[in-house]
Design an enzyme around this catalytic site. Structure first.
Site: not given
Length: 240
Positions: A135, A148
């Site tokens: 990400s 996360y």
């Protein structure tokens, strides 16, 4: 890499970015086996002509069950796309540590365990690839999704180290860094989102062109800002 005829194992392939990667690879002639957790979504992908396996990769037992279900089939391309997102913000009370553990395992430990298990098959292929989907938050974290972000930063570090370890072998090691993409995970975010079809297209293009990284969409800008001033990049991302 020419993906035509390649045997692909794609985790998290029944929705979002993974579903579009599966569709686009299949259109290019790849033989895609995808995993997912939702029976209805897996059934829908079967209707589209995909081979599917149910798999919950939030534990070692789930990863080992997937490897066992694969039998002896070859794997030319492994795409670690499955992931979990959990809120983890101590300003809003004490977060659930069990949810954090599941997120960390699915996003970091599961790819490491799956790569380790399947590396002999990848090494047996004339040409192979591993794609780890991280990400833009692996570069600079936001505030609310701390676990996360940590899991994706860990996978980014592992991917870079693995690439160095496999240098000289015919195995591409690619990191895909999506921006905010319009998926179920981001459904509650009121902001501009990239269509999953375009995100998938850019990831596959990186594979075909032999690139080490697929910096997708706005992540290109984040990388540029980070290269000039890591502190500025972190400051910007902390606002989200």
């Amino acid at each position: 890499m020419d993906v035509n005829g390649k045997a692909v194992l794609l985790t998290g392939g029944s929705a979002g970015i993974g579903r579009e990667i599966a569709r686009q690879l299949k259109a290019k002639g790849a033989k895609v086996l995808l995993t997912g957790r939702d029976p209805g979504r897996l059934a829908a992908m079967e209707v589209e002509g995909f081979e599917v396996l149910a798999a919950d990769l939030s534990s070692a037992a789930g990863v080992d069950a997937l490897v066992a279900a694969l039998g002896e089939r070859p794997v030319d391309i492994l795409i670690n796309n499955a992931g979990l997102g959990v809120p983890h913000d101590v300003r809003n009370g004490l977060p659930d540590p069990d949810a954090a553990d599941g997120c960390l395992y699915a996003n970091l430990s599961a790819p490491v365990r799956l790569i380790t298990a399947l590396l002999p098959r990848l090494r047996a292929a004339p040409q192979a690839a591993i794609i780890n989907v991280t990400s833009g938050l692996a570069i600079a974290p936001n505030t609310a999704s701390s676990v996360y972000c940590a899991s994706k930063a860990g996978l980014r570090s592992y991917t870079m180290a693995l690439r160095a370890q496999l240098a000289g072998e015919p195995i591409q090691v690619i990191e895909a860094l999506p921006p905010v993409v319009d998926t179920q995970m981001t459904a509650d975010r009121d902001m501009s989102k990239m269509p999953p079809q375009e995100c998938a297209r850019q990831i596959i293009a990186a594979l075909e062109k032999g690139r080490d990284e697929a910096n997708v969409g706005m992540v290109k800008l984040l990388r540029a800002v980070y290269s000039l001033s890591p502190a500025l990049a972190r400051s910007v991302m902390r606002r989200f």
